[in-house]
Write an enzyme that holds these catalytic residues in place. Structure first.
Site, PDB file in Angstrom:
ATOM      1  N   CYS A  34       0.822  -1.214   0.000  1.00  0.00           N
ATOM      2  CA  CYS A  34       0.000   0.000   0.000  1.00  0.00           C
ATOM      3  C   CYS A  34       0.853   1.260   0.000  1.00  0.00           C
ATOM      4  O   CYS A  34       0.535   2.244  -0.687  1.00  0.00           O
ATOM      5  CB  CYS A  34      -0.965   0.002   1.173  1.00  0.00           C
ATOM      6  N   HIS A  45      -2.375   1.252   7.168  1.00  0.00           N
ATOM      7  CA  HIS A  45      -2.618   1.384   5.732  1.00  0.00           C
ATOM      8  C   HIS A  45      -2.173   2.767   5.259  1.00  0.00           C
ATOM      9  O   HIS A  45      -2.164   3.735   6.026  1.00  0.00           O
ATOM     10  CB  HIS A  45      -4.102   1.183   5.432  1.00  0.00           C
ATOM     11  N   ASP A  78      -8.472   4.679  -1.915  1.00  0.00           N
ATOM     12  CA  ASP A  78      -7.856   3.475  -1.354  1.00  0.00           C
ATOM     13  C   ASP A  78      -7.141   2.693  -2.452  1.00  0.00           C
ATOM     14  O   ASP A  78      -7.749   2.293  -3.450  1.00  0.00           O
ATOM     15  CB  ASP A  78      -8.933   2.600  -0.716  1.00  0.00           C
TER      16      ASP A  78
END
Length: 516
Positions: free
Chosen positions: A71, A177, A195
């Site tokens: 991520c 994240h 995202d």
């Protein structure tokens, strides 16, 4: 950073034990899915309010993370490409483009794949990739600070905000994240999270106070708070002499030498003059300092030899020559040069331990020549190098030149080789005229001079003798340097601070101008 299995094998085993999934339902509230009617309404209103300016550049280059723990890398790739930052190296074919696979200078990809990546490493990666980075851990900022910075970034295409947060606070599965924030609705005080784990959750709006709470959590891997960072194009000119790269081991050892070892070397009471200080610093260079110098020179040669039609690229060689000459005009350079020449350190040699010293080059060449004559082209094992000596001899029509004689013993037989320079135009740097010589590539003396000048002024406070301290501080002061060289020094000083932070895993701090 999310908690990950300790090895890739364990990760694969863990993945095999979990049933396959096709996305997850987005917990709503608190989130509002971007594609929903409510999400589209928020988008339209934010667009009308002028706080969706960064969205379009991000969405134009958006990508899904290619690994469950990538991520941070995917977020950074999106942001760097959105800012139109040139990576300076190929991705695939002829194309230069940021990709997760290229972001490996601050942490190995295998490590990131197995363990994820931390806040400090992402900031370091962004900096090493040519961006300007301002990281804020939650303990260094407030919700009001986040709102102010987000409003500014969302109203511009020149800056993007990256959020580091814990999913649990948003009601989502998972732990730590990273994702870019694509916009802001001022009236509803909501942020649009793009995202990068699109296989899991779609883009969504979340209340900014709740996102702040998710940032204000501790990463168990480091014991430090998460937060956010502002990433923008670096408007400063690129470094001309040195460039930080956490991937290069010699850079890491040189950073340790400059920031940790040098202050300790100054504590010797027997050091009572400037030349002794310089001699001590040069004599204690890391064993791989020569590799560092060769690496820097080779990088600069590759850059200068690259093809580019831009006016800036065409001017770069001339700017380099100008800065190199300014380095050689400093008193510090003259002293370092004198010191190195007194120890017979010329050209690419950085210390008596450098594997490419003249005698060692002669030894290598003589052994290879003997191997060739004996029909052994693959190995020099079994050849005992005995000695070298230097003498003056007439070489062709070029007058008296230095000739190295090497003696090699092979199977009891003595072989004698004589080596001489192939051209009189190839001068030893120590014997050259510093003021008249054409300046093109940095020498070891250039780089050592720049490194000493770039050390933080507080480095020299360890010199106990006040008169000597004042004399040395005057020698390494940047106050009277030409503007081009001063800019180079201040850039490198900042780079060294970033590299130190990268080495120390998570001792990352925002570097303010006064620190320079």
């Amino acid at each position: 950073m999310a908690s990950k299995p300790s090895s890739r094998a364990e990760s694969n085993q863990a993945a095999a034990a979990v049933p396959s999934l096709y996305g997850r339902a987005l917990p709503s509230p608190p989130a509002v899915e971007f594609a929903s009617a409510e999400g589209r309404r928020l988008f339209a209103e934010a667009l009308e309010g002028g706080t969706m300016q960064g969205f379009f550049s991000l969405i134009s280059v958006f990508q899904t993370q290619s690994e469950p723990a990538f991520c941070g890398l995917a977020t950074l790739s999106v942001v760097l490409n959105a800012l139109r930052i040139d990576p300076g190296r190929r991705w695939k074919g002829p194309w230069r483009w940021f990709d997760e696979s290229m972001l490996d200078c601050c942490e190995r990809l295998d490590t990131v794949r197995a363990e994820g990546i931390t806040f400090g490493k992402v900031a370091c990666l962004a900096h090493c990739s040519g961006a300007d980075v301002r990281p804020f851990r939650a303990g260094q900022a407030t919700l009001a600070d986040l709102r102010r910075h987000l409003l500014r970034c969302a109203s511009s295409q020149d800056c993007h905000l990256v959020a580091s947060y814990h999913r649990k606070l948003l009601g989502q599965t998972g732990t730590g994240h990273f994702s870019p924030v694509g916009g802001y609705h001022a009236g509803q005080d909501m942020a649009l999270i793009l995202d990068v784990a699109r296989f899991k959750y779609p883009p969504h709006w979340v209340p900014l106070p709740l996102l702040w709470e998710a940032m204000n959590t501790i990463d168990e891997a480091t014991g430090l708070l998460r937060g956010f960072m502002l990433i923008s194009r670096n408007t400063e000119a690129p470094l001309l002499i040195c460039a930080v790269n956490c991937r290069d081991e010699s850079w890491q050892s040189m950073a340790k030498y400059c920031i940790e070892d040098v202050p300790n070397l100054l504590k010797d009471n027997n050091v009572d003059n400037v030349l002794k200080i310089l001699s001590r610093l040069v004599n204690h260079l890391p064993p791989n300092a020569g590799n560092f110098i060769k690496w820097v020179i080779e990088v600069k040669r590759q850059e200068e030899g690259g093809s580019s039609s831009s006016e800036e690229a065409n001017e770069m060689p001339f700017l380099k020559e100008k800065v190199l000459q300014q380095i050689r005009d400093t008193k510090l350079f003259q002293l370092v040069h004198k010191l190195q020449c007194s120890k017979q350190l010329c050209c690419s040699c950085s210390s008596s331990r450098d594997e490419d010293s003249l005698a060692q080059i002669a030894a290598s060449v003589c052994c290879e020549g003997t191997a060739l004559l004996n029909g052994n082209l693959s190995s020099r094992d079994g050849f005992c190098f005995r000695e070298t000596c230097s003498e003056g001899a007439q070489v062709n029509d070029e007058g008296l030149k230095a000739v190295i004689t090497g003696k090699v013993i092979s199977e009891g037989n003595l072989h004698v080789d004589k080596l001489s320079p192939i051209s009189s135009s190839q001068k030893c740097f120590c014997n050259s005229n510093l003021n008249n010589e054409t300046v093109k590539y940095p020498s070891n003396t250039d780089i050592l001079t720049v490194l000493l000048l770039s050390l933080h002024p507080s480095t020299w406070l360890g010199i106990e003798d006040e008169k000597l301290k004042a004399e040395f501080q005057s020698l390494v002061s940047t106050d009277d340097l030409p503007d081009a060289l001063k800019l180079e020094i201040l850039h490198l000083r900042r780079q060294l601070r970033y590299l130190k932070a990268c080495r120390e895993k998570e001792a990352y701090e925002d570097i303010e101008p006064q620190d320079l």
